[in-house]
Design an enzyme around this catalytic site. Structure first.
Site, short mmCIF file in Angstrom:
data_model
loop_
_atom_site.label_atom_id
_atom_site.label_comp_id
_atom_site.label_asym_id
_atom_site.label_seq_id
_atom_site.Cartn_x
_atom_site.Cartn_y
_atom_site.Cartn_z
N LYS A 136 14.15 -3.24 -6.92
CA LYS A 136 13.93 -3.88 -8.21
C LYS A 136 15.12 -3.55 -9.10
O LYS A 136 15.78 -2.52 -8.92
CB LYS A 136 12.64 -3.37 -8.87
CG LYS A 136 11.97 -4.41 -9.77
CD LYS A 136 11.27 -5.50 -8.96
CE LYS A 136 10.52 -6.45 -9.87
NZ LYS A 136 9.77 -7.45 -9.09
N THR A 155 4.89 -18.18 -6.77
CA THR A 155 4.01 -17.04 -7.06
C THR A 155 2.65 -17.52 -7.53
O THR A 155 1.61 -17.03 -7.08
CB THR A 155 4.65 -16.11 -8.11
OG1 THR A 155 5.97 -15.72 -7.67
CG2 THR A 155 3.81 -14.85 -8.30
N HIS A 165 14.54 1.72 2.78
CA HIS A 165 15.50 1.14 3.72
C HIS A 165 14.90 1.03 5.12
O HIS A 165 15.64 0.89 6.09
CB HIS A 165 16.77 1.98 3.77
CG HIS A 165 17.62 1.87 2.55
ND1 HIS A 165 18.76 2.60 2.36
CD2 HIS A 165 17.49 1.11 1.42
CE1 HIS A 165 19.30 2.31 1.19
NE2 HIS A 165 18.54 1.41 0.60
N HIS A 166 13.56 1.09 5.23
CA HIS A 166 12.96 1.01 6.57
C HIS A 166 13.23 -0.35 7.20
O HIS A 166 13.24 -0.50 8.42
CB HIS A 166 11.46 1.30 6.53
CG HIS A 166 10.61 0.17 6.05
ND1 HIS A 166 10.51 -0.17 4.72
CD2 HIS A 166 9.80 -0.70 6.72
CE1 HIS A 166 9.69 -1.21 4.59
NE2 HIS A 166 9.26 -1.55 5.77
N ASN A 210 5.53 -18.58 -16.12
CA ASN A 210 5.59 -19.30 -14.85
C ASN A 210 4.38 -19.01 -13.96
O ASN A 210 3.71 -19.93 -13.49
CB ASN A 210 6.89 -18.91 -14.12
CG ASN A 210 7.02 -19.59 -12.77
OD1 ASN A 210 6.42 -19.17 -11.79
ND2 ASN A 210 7.81 -20.64 -12.70
N LYS A 257 14.66 -6.11 -1.17
CA LYS A 257 14.31 -7.34 -1.90
C LYS A 257 13.55 -6.99 -3.16
O LYS A 257 12.64 -6.15 -3.12
CB LYS A 257 13.43 -8.23 -1.01
CG LYS A 257 13.23 -9.62 -1.57
CD LYS A 257 14.38 -10.51 -1.18
CE LYS A 257 14.32 -11.86 -1.83
NZ LYS A 257 14.71 -11.85 -3.25
N LYS A 293 4.27 -4.49 -0.75
CA LYS A 293 3.96 -5.92 -0.78
C LYS A 293 4.58 -6.62 0.43
O LYS A 293 3.90 -7.39 1.13
CB LYS A 293 4.50 -6.52 -2.07
CG LYS A 293 4.22 -8.00 -2.26
CD LYS A 293 4.93 -8.54 -3.48
CE LYS A 293 4.50 -7.87 -4.75
NZ LYS A 293 5.13 -8.45 -5.96
#
Length: 472
Positions: free
Chosen positions: A108, A196, A66-67, A235, A72, A96
């Site tokens: 996640k 990606t 939570h920094h 993908n 995400k 990342k």
């Protein structure tokens, strides 16, 4: 005990963090805070099948850091999903995002199912129920936690998620920003589908542009003529292979879970993908040699190896057999910590996942910004730019007496589309992040790009905590 149970992606990531911390002056309490997961939500929910039977499924959403908020990270549908895997993937997202300077904390999620065994109707029920569980505990929202597609999910599932969230929160004006990777019709962003894989291409292109590093590997600079083997033609693997081929590299091997293709003359990536979509695999494909045990392709000779499937693919068992000089981690955690040591000792370059597959989260960031601003990129300035360029061309023609062709005019005066701006922003992010990471590697005099990446990420996360006054 199964290999799945023995192996912990989260512990592997923590090991990489500890290795990076050895090269830093970082408060041990701060390091511990950064490494641990902030919130873990594991829940069970029932699904009523079409035949009237019931099944209880297990879902997860883990917020690692939570920094920065929102958190995400993608949602994965796989029968391999468990708490350790989701913790590891969530922690990777934190580092990342910090590495590529995207202002999110890591998270996640996942549901432990094999999506191939469920109908579309069942998958919709599962996705909407999963979303409602997140809503109940405030584990989703444009300012709280913003999921995205991952293995086993896509734009369809994201559309179900945003529709469910909006139904529960009709007063939230930015509700579309609760999830990214949505279809364009649901305020997604042009360029997200291939983001990606496009990022993988940009990252590898930058790596092979550094003459000093390529000389050490015995390679020339540039992509042209370099041989590539890709594991996974989903993908990420497809777009990585496609863009590398278009840039002059030669894809000679592609591995999938049910077999691979090897062809020294080069593989037509788009033709093979079309065949796979039609038949479900590569067996019977007209060109190249079919490889039954596709994982063996990882050890075939090539310049660049791209694991673009699942984690834990290059281990201490097969690391010494890897012949590729560059390993580009398009998947999350495909190389274990033990395997990394072996590869580094053998003089291989590993372009780490925390950097190389950051294209998805980078473009997700752009989509989130688009949803918050409630306007498409380029919409305000595109026509203005076109008119400005048209007048400039007219001035040049009048001054020189020469006229541009209609085709030249069309190319020169066109304003940037949303897709153009998205890909430009992605390229800028990937280029800057690679050279910042490589600079740290050179300054610290270390072999591993991964260690350098974690150092850079830890430095940026540490600043966030120190600015909050939590640590000295």
């Amino acid at each position: 005990m199964s290999k799945k149970t023995e192996y912990s992606l989260f512990q592997d990531v923590c090991g990489f963090v500890d290795e990076a911390a050895r090269h830093m002056d970082i408060h041990p309490g701060l390091l511990e805070q950064i490494k641990e997961c902030n919130s873990i939500y594991k829940f069970n929910f029932p699904i009523r099948n079409d035949d009237g039977t019931y099944e209880t499924l297990t879902g997860y959403r883990i917020q690692h850091s939570h920094h920065k908020l929102p958190c995400k990270g993608g949602i994965r549908y796989s029968d391999q999903v468990d708490e350790e895997e989701v913790k590891g993937l969530a922690s990777l997202m934190t580092y990342k995002c910090a590495l590529v300077n995207v202002p999110f904390g890591g998270a996640k999620g996942g549901v432990s199912i094999d999506p191939k065994k469920y109908t579309v109707n069942q998958l919709e029920k599962i996705t909407r129920r999963y979303t409602s569980e997140l809503i109940k505990k405030k584990f989703i929202g444009p300012a709280i936690d913003v999921p995205a597609p991952d293995y086993g999910t896509g734009a369809r599932e994201m559309a179900w998620i945003v529709d469910t969230y909006e139904a529960f929160n009709p007063e939230v004006i930015n509700a579309k920003g609760c999830v990214t990777g949505k279809p364009l019709s649901q305020h997604g962003i042009d360029g997200r589908t291939e983001a990606t894989g496009q990022g993988v291409f940009f990252g590898i292109r930058e790596a092979v542009s550094v003459e000093e590093d390529m000389t050490a590997l015995g390679l020339s600079t540039g992509l042209r003529g370099k041989t590539v083997i890709v594991q996974g033609l989903g993908n990420v693997g497809f777009y990585s292979a496609k863009y590398l081929s278009e840039a002059g590299a030669k894809v000679i091997g592609i591995a999938e879970w049910n077999g691979g293709i090897f062809d020294e003359k080069g593989i037509n990536v788009e033709a093979l993908k079309k065949y796979q979509n039609q038949t479900g695999g590569f067996k019977g494909y007209a060109s190249g040699e079919f490889i039954e045990k596709s994982k063996e392709l990882l050890t075939y000779p090539c310049d660049i190896l791209i694991p673009a499937a699942l984690e834990n693919q290059i281990t201490k068992e097969n690391a010494a057999k890897i012949q590729a000089k560059i390993i580009g981690e398009a998947a999350n955690g495909p190389v274990t910590q033990e395997a990394e040591r072996i590869l580094n000792e053998n003089g291989k370059m590993i372009i780490p996942d925390m950097y190389l597959n950051a294209g998805g989260v980078t473009v997700s960031y752009f989509e989130w910004l688009k949803n918050l601003s409630r306007v498409s990129f380029g919409k305000l300035e595109k026509r203005y730019d076109q008119e400005k360029y048209r007048k400039l061309l007219g001035t040049i023609e009048n001054a020189t007496g020469e006229e541009f062709t209609d085709e030249e005019k069309a190319q020169l005066i066109q304003g940037a589309s949303e897709r153009d701006l998205v890909l430009s922003g992605l390229e800028e992010t990937m280029v800057n992040a690679y050279h910042a990471m490589n600079k740290v590697r050179q300054e610290k005099n270390i072999k591993s790009l991964r260690t350098a990446g974690f150092i850079l990420a830890l430095e940026r996360i540490s600043v966030s905590y120190m600015d909050l006054g939590i640590f000295p």
